[in-house]
Design an enzyme around this catalytic site. Structure first.
Site, PDB file in Angstrom:
ATOM      1  N   LYS A   1       0.835  -1.210   0.000  1.00 44.44           N
ATOM      2  CA  LYS A   1       0.000   0.000   0.000  1.00 44.44           C
ATOM      3  C   LYS A   1       0.867   1.258   0.000  1.00 44.44           C
ATOM      4  O   LYS A   1       0.426   2.326  -0.411  1.00 44.44           O
ATOM      5  CB  LYS A   1      -0.971  -0.025   1.191  1.00 44.44           C
ATOM      6  CG  LYS A   1      -2.011  -1.141   1.055  1.00 44.44           C
ATOM      7  CD  LYS A   1      -2.823  -1.349   2.312  1.00 44.44           C
ATOM      8  CE  LYS A   1      -3.789  -2.541   2.149  1.00 44.44           C
ATOM      9  NZ  LYS A   1      -4.418  -2.948   3.397  1.00 44.44           N
TER      10      LYS A   1
ATOM     11  N   TYR B   1      -5.252  -5.265  -6.833  1.00 45.55           N
ATOM     12  CA  TYR B   1      -5.003  -5.220  -5.383  1.00 45.55           C
ATOM     13  C   TYR B   1      -4.362  -6.529  -4.892  1.00 45.55           C
ATOM     14  O   TYR B   1      -3.348  -6.521  -4.194  1.00 45.55           O
ATOM     15  CB  TYR B   1      -6.331  -4.942  -4.655  1.00 45.55           C
ATOM     16  CG  TYR B   1      -6.223  -5.021  -3.149  1.00 45.55           C
ATOM     17  CD1 TYR B   1      -5.698  -3.959  -2.413  1.00 45.55           C
ATOM     18  CD2 TYR B   1      -6.623  -6.164  -2.467  1.00 45.55           C
ATOM     19  CE1 TYR B   1      -5.581  -4.050  -1.028  1.00 45.55           C
ATOM     20  CE2 TYR B   1      -6.510  -6.256  -1.084  1.00 45.55           C
ATOM     21  CZ  TYR B   1      -5.996  -5.202  -0.370  1.00 45.55           C
ATOM     22  OH  TYR B   1      -5.864  -5.284   1.000  1.00 45.55           O
TER      23      TYR B   1
ATOM     24  N   TYR C   1      -2.531   0.235  11.456  1.00 46.80           N
ATOM     25  CA  TYR C   1      -3.979   0.174  11.690  1.00 46.80           C
ATOM     26  C   TYR C   1      -4.309   0.589  13.121  1.00 46.80           C
ATOM     27  O   TYR C   1      -3.796   1.593  13.592  1.00 46.80           O
ATOM     28  CB  TYR C   1      -4.525  -1.235  11.383  1.00 46.80           C
ATOM     29  CG  TYR C   1      -3.924  -1.817  10.155  1.00 46.80           C
ATOM     30  CD1 TYR C   1      -4.275  -1.298   8.908  1.00 46.80           C
ATOM     31  CD2 TYR C   1      -2.969  -2.805  10.195  1.00 46.80           C
ATOM     32  CE1 TYR C   1      -3.696  -1.785   7.753  1.00 46.80           C
ATOM     33  CE2 TYR C   1      -2.386  -3.292   9.043  1.00 46.80           C
ATOM     34  CZ  TYR C   1      -2.754  -2.772   7.841  1.00 46.80           C
ATOM     35  OH  TYR C   1      -2.188  -3.241   6.706  1.00 46.80           O
TER      36      TYR C   1
ATOM     37  N   VAL D   1       0.321  -8.428   6.667  1.00 47.06           N
ATOM     38  CA  VAL D   1      -0.027  -9.682   7.354  1.00 47.06           C
ATOM     39  C   VAL D   1       0.902 -10.860   7.032  1.00 47.06           C
ATOM     40  O   VAL D   1       0.764 -11.928   7.612  1.00 47.06           O
ATOM     41  CB  VAL D   1      -1.483 -10.147   7.109  1.00 47.06           C
ATOM     42  CG1 VAL D   1      -2.470  -9.354   7.912  1.00 47.06           C
ATOM     43  CG2 VAL D   1      -1.831 -10.187   5.655  1.00 47.06           C
TER      44      VAL D   1
END
Ligand code: GLN
Length: 313
Positions: A72, A195, A247, A265
């Site tokens: 990202k 994505y 986050y 992740v």
């Protein structure tokens, strides 16, 4: 603040690694993307790319993993460079969120754009902008950009890509929901394919350190020495990494590590020490919020030993 960066050497990284890596037993390797669960929880690597000096790294260096949300950073930097900050942030906000990275709730409750481009919803919105502008060339444009930044492109992991594509009920729900609200434009499956492919780009902790070093140096590639991104992009990335990079664990990361960071992740984390270096760490076992347990511990120790806490945030 002391500049203890001259203490940085392989011995220090080994000391940090030895203490940090044992904490991985407190975490769990991600399994909601089935293919990710095949990664051994014992892997660990730590790479530091000082600005203007040679990379120092220890552990399972050269071990490939997938970028997941670390990509990202690449898609956002690319979009700001190509479309300008204002245009990009018309599609995703700049605010931290107390929600998990794949949360649906906020969008439905507020009917407004995703909180920020590091949440899955925001990153999918950025991918839709890129798809709209570059169509079938979108992926090549972004991977060329990755090569420009880091001097490398290691392909993508097709198994991880397919595994995510075939189990992405939640991201698919998010994307179709955003489309129904007029927050996403174009073919949803094409946008999601971009994505998922970016999430499955192969990298090492060295790749992460080199990417972070571009930001640390104010926009220069450690590989070529060339200016590759604008100051505007650098500052935007730093701001968002400091506030939203991990986050709903960004606050704790800011207190414990005290550096702008971004996680994924797969167990990778990159951190930026503005003006000094880029850091990449990899250990696949995650805490409940989806961030690498040993990765955060290693960055915390390194930050403490080199007195880096609070630089750039
Ligand atoms: N591909 C992952 C997903 O969309 C990326 C999430 C992450 O790394 N936090 O769920």
């Amino acid at each position: 603040m002391d500049n203890r960066s001259d203490l940085l050497d392989e011995q220090l990284l080994n000391d940090v690694g030895n203490i940090a890596r044992v904490t991985s037993t407190d975490g769990k390797v991600a399994s909601y993307i089935p293919e990710l669960s095949r990664m051994s929880a014992e892997l660990f690597s730590l790479s530091c790319q000082p600005v203007g000096a040679k990379m120092i790294e220890i552990g399972d260096v050269g071990q490939f993993f997938t970028m997941q949300s670390l990509s990202k950073i690449i898609s956002l930097a690319f979009a700001i460079e190509k479309f300008g900050r204002e245009n990009v942030f018309r599609h995703a906000g700049m605010e931290a969120s107390a929600d998990s990275f794949n949360s649906l709730m906020r969008i439905e409750m507020t009917s407004s754009k995703p909180s920020n481009p590091f949440m899955n919803a925001g990153a999918i919105a950025v991918c839709s902008l890129i798809c709209k502008a570059y169509k079938s060339e979108a992926l090549d444009r972004v991977t060329d950009f990755l090569r420009l930044l880091t001097g490398e492109y290691n392909g993508f992991d097709e198994k991880v890509f397919l595994s995510e594509k075939n189990s992405a009920d939640r991201n698919r729900a998010l994307a179709y929901f955003m489309k129904s609200m007029g927050l996403l434009h174009g073919d949803v499956e094409e946008i999601l394919d971009l994505y998922f492919t970016l999430c499955s780009l192969r990298c090492t902790s060295g790749t992460l350190a080199r990417t972070a070093a571009v930001i640390a140096s104010g926009g220069r590639s450690a590989a070529s020495g060339e200016k590759v991104i604008e100051k505007e992009t650098v500052c935007t990335l730093l701001g968002l990494m400091s506030t939203c990079g991990l986050y709903n664990e960004s606050g704790e990361f800011a207190v414990r590590v005290g550096l702008p960071g971004k996680s994924g992740v797969s167990g990778g984390i990159m951190a930026v020490v503005p003006g000094r270096m880029g850091i990449g760490v990899f250990s696949p076992a995650l805490d409940a919020k989806g961030n690498s347990v040993a990765g955060i511990r290693a960055l915390e120790l390194l930050s403490e030993k080199l007195d880096l806490r609070g630089i750039g945030i």
